[in-house]
Write an enzyme that holds these catalytic residues in place. Structure first.
Site, PDB file in Angstrom:
ATOM      1  NE  ARG A 159      -3.452  -2.296   2.885  1.00 20.50           N
ATOM      2  CZ  ARG A 159      -3.109  -3.406   3.555  1.00 20.50           C
ATOM      3  NH1 ARG A 159      -1.895  -3.494   4.101  1.00 20.50           N
ATOM      4  NH2 ARG A 159      -3.955  -4.401   3.683  1.00 20.50           N
ATOM      5  CE  LYS A 184      -6.507  -1.009   6.085  1.00 20.26           C
ATOM      6  NZ  LYS A 184      -7.630  -1.137   5.143  1.00 20.26           N
ATOM      7  CG  HIS A 256      -4.838  -0.425  -3.817  1.00 22.17           C
ATOM      8  ND1 HIS A 256      -4.146  -0.202  -2.652  1.00 22.17           N
ATOM      9  CD2 HIS A 256      -5.751  -1.387  -3.533  1.00 22.17           C
ATOM     10  CE1 HIS A 256      -4.641  -0.973  -1.692  1.00 22.17           C
ATOM     11  NE2 HIS A 256      -5.596  -1.706  -2.212  1.00 22.17           N
ATOM     12  NE  ARG A 259      -2.966  -4.305  -1.012  1.00 28.57           N
ATOM     13  CZ  ARG A 259      -2.392  -4.912   0.022  1.00 28.57           C
ATOM     14  NH1 ARG A 259      -1.074  -4.878   0.156  1.00 28.57           N
ATOM     15  NH2 ARG A 259      -3.102  -5.569   0.919  1.00 28.57           N
ATOM     16  CG  HIS A 282      -5.773  -9.230   2.471  1.00 23.84           C
ATOM     17  ND1 HIS A 282      -6.157  -9.768   1.261  1.00 23.84           N
ATOM     18  CD2 HIS A 282      -5.521  -7.911   2.219  1.00 23.84           C
ATOM     19  CE1 HIS A 282      -6.142  -8.837   0.329  1.00 23.84           C
ATOM     20  NE2 HIS A 282      -5.764  -7.704   0.882  1.00 23.84           N
ATOM     21  CE1 TYR A 291      -6.039  -8.595  -5.898  1.00 25.80           C
ATOM     22  CE2 TYR A 291      -6.169  -9.480  -3.677  1.00 25.80           C
ATOM     23  CZ  TYR A 291      -5.910  -8.429  -4.536  1.00 25.80           C
ATOM     24  OH  TYR A 291      -5.532  -7.212  -4.034  1.00 25.80           O
TER      25      TYR A 291
END
Length: 339
Positions: A159, A184, A256, A259, A282, A291
């Site tokens: 990110r 995150k 992104h 990514r 994640h 995906y």
């Protein structure tokens, strides 16, 4: 009436970072959401933002604000929902600080989030990606830096905040190159680096100099690279790459998208959604499942393992033009008789 300024200051400076342990990115996102809200409310109510009262920030004003975000500012449903989440978090905080406004607060908390379309993620082809990675000319300091940033952003599926927040201490180049990513939710992950990526980073470290700034990537002033700074760099090199790979001219390439491209590359190489989830950092596998919708390889494996139903064979016979015209005339005569 309850002045909102001291409460929002306590929420952003005490509640989020200290009591909830929210990351700097979360605090920054919430702060920006309230900046937009208070500027809008100030314009509507014709009073300075510092004089706004909690009772004035009611459900109707927030509904109008959310509409303003979408219609005037052009924000999508995801951005709209992010701003609403920040407002609701603050209202939960105010439930116990101002009990007299409980009914108003509950009306705000009852506002629904907007449903979003579940679209296929945008990604680049191998040729498009290579054209972008080759766009920086590594004969200048900025060119060497840009090449390292683009390679690392793709290789680590980073990110923007993860890329700009990387520090030199997060790198390990011997014996095997790897990098620690601060993602995150304060989640860390350690990723190995390709030799090509490690070489690009080493070249940047050689010209970076002994700057006291801990961050790995610096701007022209020797300060930490910002989100806007990297987005500008990416746009510049995409424009250059489009001269070589014309399909890029019709695509909007954001950080992104790099990514997403890395995620699909890992998925196609491993055929394991769990490894993709670990690579991207994640928190939930459900996030990574998007995906699998864009990667056709898994569907092809399923298609090949299932026996297809048999197809009935036959030969198509064209209707004779004379017979067809006679049938039409017959139908028309019957209609006239019925009339």
């Amino acid at each position: 009436m309850t002045p909102i300024a001291p409460h929002i200051s306590a929420f952003l400076q005490q509640r989020l970072p200290i009591e909830c342990g929210a990351s700097d990115n979360t605090c920054e996102s919430y702060s920006y959401a309230f900046k937009l809200l208070f500027e809008y409310a100030s314009n509507i109510l014709k009073i300075p933002p510092s004089q706004l009262q909690l009772e004035q920030i009611d459900a109707q004003l927030i509904v109008d604000f959310l509409g303003y975000l979408e219609t005037t500012r052009g924000n999508g449903p995801n951005s709209r929902n992010t701003r609403l989440a920040a407002i609701k978090s603050f209202m939960h905080y105010m439930e116990y600080r101002v009990p007299s406004a409980l009914e108003q607060i509950r009306q705000v908390l009852a506002l629904p989030v907007k449903k979003t379309d579940s679209r296929l993620v945008k990604h680049l082809t191998v040729e498009e990606l290579q054209a972008i990675l080759d766009a920086p000319v590594p004969i200048t300091r900025s060119g060497i830096r840009d090449r390292a940033m683009l390679h690392l952003c793709f290789a680590g599926a980073l990110r923007v905040s993860e890329l700009t927040g990387l520090q030199t201490a997060d790198l390990t180049l011997q014996p095997n190159a790897s990098v620690i990513i601060h993602g995150k939710g304060r989640r860390q992950r350690c990723l190995p680096l390709w030799k090509e990526t490690a070489s690009a980073v080493l070249a940047w470290l050689a010209v970076r100099g002994k700057n006291l700034t801990p961050e790995l990537f610096l701007n022209a002033r020797g300060e930490q690279m910002t989100r806007a700074g990297f987005e500008y760099i990416l746009r510049k090199h995409v424009k250059t790459a489009a001269k070589r790979c014309t399909s890029l001219a019709t695509k909007r390439v954001s950080p992104h998208v790099l990514r997403h491209t890395c995620a699909l590359t890992v998925l196609q190489a491993t055929k394991d959604i769990r490894k993709v989830s670990l690579w991207l950092g994640h928190a939930s596998m459900q996030t990574t499942e998007m995906y699998t919708r864009v990667d056709p390889s898994a569907k092809l494996e399923a298609l090949e393992s299932v026996i297809a139903p048999k197809l009935r064979t036959g030969r198509f016979k064209a209707t004779d033009k004379l017979i067809a015209s006679l049938k039409v005339q017959s139908v028309m005569r019957r209609k006239k008789l019925q009339e």
